[in-house]
Design an enzyme around this catalytic site. Sequence first.
Site, mmCIF file in Angstrom:
data_model
loop_
_atom_site.group_PDB
_atom_site.id
_atom_site.type_symbol
_atom_site.label_atom_id
_atom_site.label_comp_id
_atom_site.label_asym_id
_atom_site.label_seq_id
_atom_site.Cartn_x
_atom_site.Cartn_y
_atom_site.Cartn_z
ATOM 1 N N ASN A 4 5.234 0.536 2.822
ATOM 2 C CA ASN A 4 5.293 -0.693 4.020
ATOM 3 C C ASN A 4 6.624 -0.851 4.783
ATOM 4 O OD1 ASN A 4 3.563 -1.648 1.523
ATOM 5 N ND2 ASN A 4 2.194 -1.103 3.208
ATOM 6 N N TYR A 11 0.113 -2.314 6.039
ATOM 7 C CA TYR A 11 1.108 -3.602 6.418
ATOM 8 C C TYR A 11 2.243 -3.121 6.867
ATOM 9 C CZ TYR A 11 -0.807 -7.956 5.960
ATOM 10 O OH TYR A 11 -1.926 -9.352 6.624
ATOM 11 N N ARG A 19 8.361 2.361 -4.084
ATOM 12 C CA ARG A 19 7.113 2.696 -3.934
ATOM 13 C C ARG A 19 7.011 4.819 -3.285
ATOM 14 N NH1 ARG A 19 4.057 0.295 -0.928
ATOM 15 N NH2 ARG A 19 5.065 -1.872 -0.967
ATOM 16 N N CYS A 55 1.007 -1.165 0.062
ATOM 17 C CA CYS A 55 -0.187 0.261 -0.088
ATOM 18 C C CYS A 55 0.767 1.295 0.033
ATOM 19 C CB CYS A 55 -1.393 0.038 1.182
ATOM 20 S SG CYS A 55 -1.993 -1.260 0.841
#
Length: 305
Positions: A176, A82, A229, A2
């Site tokens: 994460n 997470y 990310r 995420c």
Amino acid sequence: MCTAITLSSGSNEQFFGRTMDFSFDIIPQFFIIPNSYTWNSILDRRQIIDSYRFIGVGQKLDGLLGFFDGVNEKGFAAAVLYFAGYAKYDEESKYRSKDAIASIDFLHFILGKCSSVESLPEVLKNISVVGVVDPITNTVAPLHWIATDRSGACVVMEATGNGIEIINNPIGVMANSPDFPWHMTNLRNYMGTSPTQMEKTVWDEVTLTPFGQAGGTKLLPGGFTSPERFVRAAYLKSHIPTPEDSSEAITACFHIMESVSIPKGAVKTSRNTYDYTKYTAFINTNTCQYFYKAYDDLDIRSISL
């Protein structure tokens, strides 16, 4: 997996959004929780009364209602992501002087109790977060949280051996594992990344020129791991032109998240399931309005508290 970001518009509106990347089957739905809503703690069934109404995306399964993200009437918004390999929850017996909250109840708790990021330390000072098996993964899911509000302030909350740590988030990005301080340190590896590029250079007597535009972004990582990310989201939100209004901000938000969204098939787990972006959501904290796009439906839909 995420990714989450915050974004400000030129009209002083604050936005908060996330991708929900998951390898388990979920059926996310919108829920509106009213003022003074009473619910029972998963841990000890004691009653908890929410101070504020809120709207959130979550799922009800086996009688348990868990939230993934949301915003309350005060413009306080938060999401859960997470945190594999790093989350360290309290043991229920360790902090008997504190009120124990199940990890999967924590997001509901803060959305119902916090009026702002500034109020978080006071709300959480007597709270102990305990890991509980959730019905989706059938494990004690390792989690951490990000929160923001109408002021633009942003923090990350991570469960450590010393309880919940509230960490200032000046970049307004979260992914994460590893922990948030690691991600901030890792950004230093990409200091040379730039929207502009060198026009030419000379090696010996040979003049070298770029193939075209975007040479300054060559350092950006291209994979879907959490560190990659985080870096891409941080670079993009830091360099886009400031959106003038709400409409431009929502457009910019979704374009930024396209760079970290995971198509089905790009990532496969050891359970032989695909980990991909189930949905992308953005919240206008000033209006408590959601903008939502599902994997199988590219239309951006809106729902408001």
